[in-house]
Design an enzyme around this catalytic site. Structure first.
Site, PDB file in Angstrom:
ATOM      1  N   ASN A 258       9.619   3.979   2.433  1.00 17.14           N
ATOM      2  CA  ASN A 258       9.554   3.583   3.840  1.00 17.14           C
ATOM      3  C   ASN A 258      10.857   2.863   4.161  1.00 17.14           C
ATOM      4  O   ASN A 258      11.535   2.370   3.261  1.00 17.14           O
ATOM      5  CB  ASN A 258       8.407   2.577   4.042  1.00 17.14           C
ATOM      6  CG  ASN A 258       7.045   3.194   3.843  1.00 17.14           C
ATOM      7  OD1 ASN A 258       6.650   3.433   2.716  1.00 17.14           O
ATOM      8  ND2 ASN A 258       6.331   3.448   4.907  1.00 17.14           N
TER       9      ASN A 258
ATOM     10  N   ARG B 259       0.838  -1.207   0.000  1.00 19.05           N
ATOM     11  CA  ARG B 259       0.000   0.000   0.000  1.00 19.05           C
ATOM     12  C   ARG B 259       0.876   1.262   0.000  1.00 19.05           C
ATOM     13  O   ARG B 259       0.954   1.979  -1.009  1.00 19.05           O
ATOM     14  CB  ARG B 259      -0.941  -0.019   1.213  1.00 19.05           C
ATOM     15  CG  ARG B 259      -2.087   1.002   1.138  1.00 19.05           C
ATOM     16  CD  ARG B 259      -1.698   2.410   1.517  1.00 19.05           C
ATOM     17  NE  ARG B 259      -1.109   2.483   2.861  1.00 19.05           N
ATOM     18  CZ  ARG B 259      -0.507   3.570   3.331  1.00 19.05           C
ATOM     19  NH1 ARG B 259      -0.404   4.655   2.594  1.00 19.05           N
ATOM     20  NH2 ARG B 259       0.028   3.555   4.541  1.00 19.05           N
ATOM     21  N   ASP B 260       1.583   1.498   1.080  1.00 15.58           N
ATOM     22  CA  ASP B 260       2.335   2.753   1.181  1.00 15.58           C
ATOM     23  C   ASP B 260       3.459   2.788   0.150  1.00 15.58           C
ATOM     24  O   ASP B 260       3.837   3.847  -0.348  1.00 15.58           O
ATOM     25  CB  ASP B 260       2.923   2.898   2.598  1.00 15.58           C
ATOM     26  CG  ASP B 260       3.210   4.338   2.968  1.00 15.58           C
ATOM     27  OD1 ASP B 260       2.874   5.238   2.174  1.00 15.58           O
ATOM     28  OD2 ASP B 260       3.779   4.569   4.047  1.00 15.58           O
TER      29      ASP B 260
ATOM     30  N   CYS C 163       4.661   8.782  -0.199  1.00 20.56           N
ATOM     31  CA  CYS C 163       3.292   9.285  -0.172  1.00 20.56           C
ATOM     32  C   CYS C 163       3.133  10.314  -1.283  1.00 20.56           C
ATOM     33  O   CYS C 163       3.882  11.291  -1.334  1.00 20.56           O
ATOM     34  CB  CYS C 163       2.976   9.925   1.178  1.00 20.56           C
ATOM     35  SG  CYS C 163       1.343  10.689   1.184  1.00 20.56           S
TER      36      CYS C 163
ATOM     37  N   HIS D  47       6.519   4.444  12.205  1.00 15.28           N
ATOM     38  CA  HIS D  47       6.351   4.359  10.737  1.00 15.28           C
ATOM     39  C   HIS D  47       7.299   5.399  10.145  1.00 15.28           C
ATOM     40  O   HIS D  47       6.966   6.576  10.053  1.00 15.28           O
ATOM     41  CB  HIS D  47       4.890   4.643  10.408  1.00 15.28           C
ATOM     42  CG  HIS D  47       4.541   4.671   8.949  1.00 15.28           C
ATOM     43  ND1 HIS D  47       3.803   3.700   8.321  1.00 15.28           N
ATOM     44  CD2 HIS D  47       4.798   5.591   7.980  1.00 15.28           C
ATOM     45  CE1 HIS D  47       3.621   4.002   7.051  1.00 15.28           C
ATOM     46  NE2 HIS D  47       4.222   5.157   6.813  1.00 15.28           N
TER      47      HIS D  47
ATOM     48  N   HIS E 186       9.782   6.925   7.228  1.00 18.45           N
ATOM     49  CA  HIS E 186      10.263   7.008   5.839  1.00 18.45           C
ATOM     50  C   HIS E 186      11.741   7.381   5.903  1.00 18.45           C
ATOM     51  O   HIS E 186      12.188   8.039   6.851  1.00 18.45           O
ATOM     52  CB  HIS E 186       9.440   8.030   5.064  1.00 18.45           C
ATOM     53  CG  HIS E 186       8.047   7.546   4.756  1.00 18.45           C
ATOM     54  ND1 HIS E 186       7.655   7.122   3.515  1.00 18.45           N
ATOM     55  CD2 HIS E 186       6.964   7.378   5.558  1.00 18.45           C
ATOM     56  CE1 HIS E 186       6.390   6.736   3.551  1.00 18.45           C
ATOM     57  NE2 HIS E 186       5.943   6.877   4.779  1.00 18.45           N
TER      58      HIS E 186
HETATM   59  P1  HMG Z   1     -12.403  15.005  -2.110  1.00 14.71           P
HETATM   60  O1  HMG Z   1     -12.131  15.348  -3.534  1.00 14.71           O
HETATM   61  O2  HMG Z   1     -12.407  16.108  -1.104  1.00 14.71           O
HETATM   62  O3  HMG Z   1     -13.702  14.114  -1.958  1.00 14.71           O
HETATM   63  O4  HMG Z   1     -11.307  13.926  -1.670  1.00 14.71           O
HETATM   64  P2  HMG Z   1     -15.209  14.394  -2.171  1.00 14.71           P
HETATM   65  O5  HMG Z   1     -15.915  13.697  -1.035  1.00 14.71           O
HETATM   66  O6  HMG Z   1     -15.478  15.853  -2.434  1.00 14.71           O
HETATM   67  O7  HMG Z   1     -15.500  13.569  -3.522  1.00 14.71           O
HETATM   68  C1  HMG Z   1     -14.933  13.967  -4.769  1.00 14.71           C
HETATM   69  C2  HMG Z   1     -14.964  12.791  -5.744  1.00 14.71           C
HETATM   70  O8  HMG Z   1     -14.193  11.693  -5.233  1.00 14.71           O
HETATM   71  C3  HMG Z   1     -16.345  12.266  -5.980  1.00 14.71           C
HETATM   72  O9  HMG Z   1     -16.354  11.733  -7.292  1.00 14.71           O
HETATM   73  C4  HMG Z   1     -16.444  11.102  -5.024  1.00 14.71           C
HETATM   74  O10 HMG Z   1     -17.353  10.133  -5.443  1.00 14.71           O
HETATM   75  C5  HMG Z   1     -15.036  10.535  -5.080  1.00 14.71           C
HETATM   76  P3  HMG Z   1     -16.884  12.605  -8.549  1.00 14.71           P
HETATM   77  O11 HMG Z   1     -18.284  13.002  -8.156  1.00 14.71           O
HETATM   78  O12 HMG Z   1     -15.947  13.773  -8.690  1.00 14.71           O
HETATM   79  O13 HMG Z   1     -16.771  11.624  -9.682  1.00 14.71           O
HETATM   80  N1  HMG Z   1     -14.613   9.819  -3.844  1.00 14.71           N
HETATM   81  C6  HMG Z   1     -14.199   8.549  -3.835  1.00 14.71           C
HETATM   82  N2  HMG Z   1     -14.046   7.624  -4.813  1.00 14.71           N
HETATM   83  C7  HMG Z   1     -13.600   6.403  -4.436  1.00 14.71           C
HETATM   84  N3  HMG Z   1     -13.292   6.086  -3.156  1.00 14.71           N
HETATM   85  C8  HMG Z   1     -13.434   6.971  -2.161  1.00 14.71           C
HETATM   86  C9  HMG Z   1     -13.911   8.265  -2.489  1.00 14.71           C
HETATM   87  N4  HMG Z   1     -14.153   9.363  -1.755  1.00 14.71           N
HETATM   88  C10 HMG Z   1     -14.591  10.310  -2.605  1.00 14.71           C
HETATM   89  N5  HMG Z   1     -13.112   6.621  -0.916  1.00 14.71           N
HETATM   90  C11 HMG Z   1     -10.595  12.026  -0.373  1.00 14.71           C
HETATM   91  C12 HMG Z   1     -11.337  13.353  -0.378  1.00 14.71           C
HETATM   92  C13 HMG Z   1     -10.382  11.618   1.060  1.00 14.71           C
HETATM   93  C14 HMG Z   1     -11.436  10.998  -1.096  1.00 14.71           C
HETATM   94  C15 HMG Z   1      -9.277  12.215  -1.116  1.00 14.71           C
HETATM   95  O14 HMG Z   1      -8.635  13.314  -0.534  1.00 14.71           O
HETATM   96  C16 HMG Z   1      -8.391  11.016  -1.026  1.00 14.71           C
HETATM   97  O15 HMG Z   1      -8.673   9.960  -1.565  1.00 14.71           O
HETATM   98  N6  HMG Z   1      -7.250  11.143  -0.297  1.00 14.71           N
HETATM   99  C17 HMG Z   1      -6.378  10.036  -0.038  1.00 14.71           C
HETATM  100  C18 HMG Z   1      -4.999  10.367  -0.423  1.00 14.71           C
HETATM  101  C19 HMG Z   1      -4.123   9.182  -0.123  1.00 14.71           C
HETATM  102  O16 HMG Z   1      -4.493   8.028  -0.315  1.00 14.71           O
HETATM  103  N7  HMG Z   1      -2.895   9.440   0.375  1.00 14.71           N
HETATM  104  C20 HMG Z   1      -1.994   8.419   0.674  1.00 14.71           C
HETATM  105  C21 HMG Z   1      -2.364   7.617   1.876  1.00 14.71           C
HETATM  106  S1  HMG Z   1      -1.926   8.408   3.420  1.00 14.71           S
HETATM  107  C22 HMG Z   1      -0.253   8.055   3.633  1.00 14.71           C
HETATM  108  O17 HMG Z   1       0.359   7.519   2.763  1.00 14.71           O
HETATM  109  C23 HMG Z   1       0.387   8.345   4.955  1.00 14.71           C
HETATM  110  C24 HMG Z   1       0.630   7.084   5.778  1.00 14.71           C
HETATM  111  O18 HMG Z   1       1.446   6.170   5.089  1.00 14.71           O
HETATM  112  C25 HMG Z   1       1.317   7.427   7.105  1.00 14.71           C
HETATM  113  C26 HMG Z   1       2.510   8.359   6.937  1.00 14.71           C
HETATM  114  O19 HMG Z   1       3.487   8.012   6.253  1.00 14.71           O
HETATM  115  O20 HMG Z   1       2.403   9.440   7.514  1.00 14.71           O
HETATM  116  C27 HMG Z   1      -0.694   6.384   6.108  1.00 14.71           C
HETATM  117 MG    MG Z   2       3.689   6.371   4.998  1.00 16.11          MG
END
Ligand code: HMG
Ligand code: MG
Length: 291
Positions: free
Chosen positions: A253, A13-14, A244, A211, A213
């Site tokens: 990571n 995933r990450d 990320c 966690h 990186h």
């Molecule tokens: P948004 O654009 O604010 O969402 O994104 P919205 O609710 O306004 O919806 C906009 C569109 O997205 C709509 O579609 C929704 O249907 C769709 P449209 O009408 O435009 O066609 N939508 C979705 N589609 C599929 N699955 C969903 C979903 N939600 C909305 N779940 C949102 C908000 C949270 C969805 C977006 O910001 C997002 O997906 N962010 C995730 C980013 C991400 O994955 N980052 C990496 C993971 S975190 C990380 O890596 C850190 C970690 O490893 C720890 C560390 O290292 O610190 C965990």
């Molecule tokens: Mg991470």
């Protein structure tokens, strides 16, 4: 009796969420099946975030449907909101065996919350409330990530109290274990130590994971200080995959194989077959084109 350290594999995933190479479904499944056969206790296998934001994870439903479940590893998926939960649960509820853990995530800094989730920290907690309730109602377990625990690419250094505060918010939703993310790999043993002291005021070390990186080359030193401070769970990504996509400068990571070597050299046991992890690392490197 030697003490156990739990290694939580997050490469599928990450790691893969941030790889430029287009990894096929069958390669992802082959990598995860190899990882779960190694004795790893936990593997994060995908995410149900917006595919527009993270296209690399768009096929996570197909991944979980195609995996083997003939091992003891706990599998998890990352979910940002109710839409993600519903996408996951539609698939999972039709499967006899599948991922039994859901990881939710918030940021300790406002800048990263905005960039990664398109909302404030307070809004992200409100979004998670129904997700946590839904996960609990079907009896799955939860894991919480806190990002940018020492530094944020937008806001600069993160005050340790800010991390403790969001950790408390998450633990108020549910007393879930927390993984503390140095998202951009800028942490040092000093800043990680200060952050851990603050978080240990609100959660026991047994519920905390590191966690790290490795952007700044400090990940293993940060693992070492966290071990000294009582943490016994660490996230790693095989072959040091990933980063990320919404944190500029966050490649890699800490590599799972380096993590295992460090903790075993310090006298802990992991229960993981290092030869299988070496094979998985080779496969991961081939998948990203750096074999
Ligand atoms: P948004 O654009 O604010 O969402 O994104 P919205 O609710 O306004 O919806 C906009 C569109 O997205 C709509 O579609 C929704 O249907 C769709 P449209 O009408 O435009 O066609 N939508 C979705 N589609 C599929 N699955 C969903 C979903 N939600 C909305 N779940 C949102 C908000 C949270 C969805 C977006 O910001 C997002 O997906 N962010 C995730 C980013 C991400 O994955 N980052 C990496 C993971 S975190 C990380 O890596 C850190 C970690 O490893 C720890 C560390 O290292 O610190 C965990
Ligand atoms: Mg991470």
């Amino acid at each position: 009796m030697p003490e156990t350290v739990t290694i939580y594999e997050v490469g599928p995933r990450d790691g893969l969420q941030n790889e430029a190479a287009n990894v096929s479904l069958s390669d992802k499944i082959a990598l995860i099946d190899l990882l779960t056969s190694s004795g790893l206790p936990a593997v994060e296998v995908g995410s149900f975030v917006s595919p527009k934001w993270v296209p690399q994870m768009a096929g996570s439903g197909d991944v979980i449907a195609g995996l083997r479940y003939d091992h003891a590893a706990r599998l998890s998926v990352l979910v940002p909101n109710m839409q993600g939960w519903e996408r996951f649960w539609n698939i999972r509820s039709a499967m006899e065996k599948g991922p039994d853990e859901v990881a939710v995530f918030i940021s300790a800094s406002e800048g990263f919350s905005r960039a990664n989730l398109n909302c404030t920290i307070a809004e992200s907690i409100d979004r998670l409330r129904p997700v946590v309730a839904a996960v609990q109602s079907v009896g799955l377990t939860l894991r919480g990530y806190v990002s940018c625990v020492t530094d944020c690419p937008f806001d600069g250094p993160t005050p340790p109290d800010a991390v403790a505060r969001v950790a408390e918010f998450l633990r108020d939703l549910s007393p879930m274990p927390l993984s503390l993310g140095d998202t951009i790999g800028k942490g040092t043993p000093e800043t990680v130590g200060a952050m851990l002291r603050a978080v240990q005021e609100v959660a026991p070390s047994t519920d905390l994971a590191g966690h790290f990186h490795d952007t700044g080359g400090q990940a293993l030193a940060n693992v070492a200080i966290a071990l000294d401070m009582g943490l016994r769970t660490f996230d790693g990504a095989v072959a040091g995959l990933g980063g990320c996509p919404y944190a500029p400068g966050a490649p890699g990571n800490v590599a799972t194989e380096a993590l295992i070597a460090l903790v075993e050299a310090r006298g802990f046991v992991t229960g993981i077959d290092r030869a299988v992890i070496a094979k998985a690392a080779k496969l991961a490197r081939a998948m990203r084109g750096s074999a």
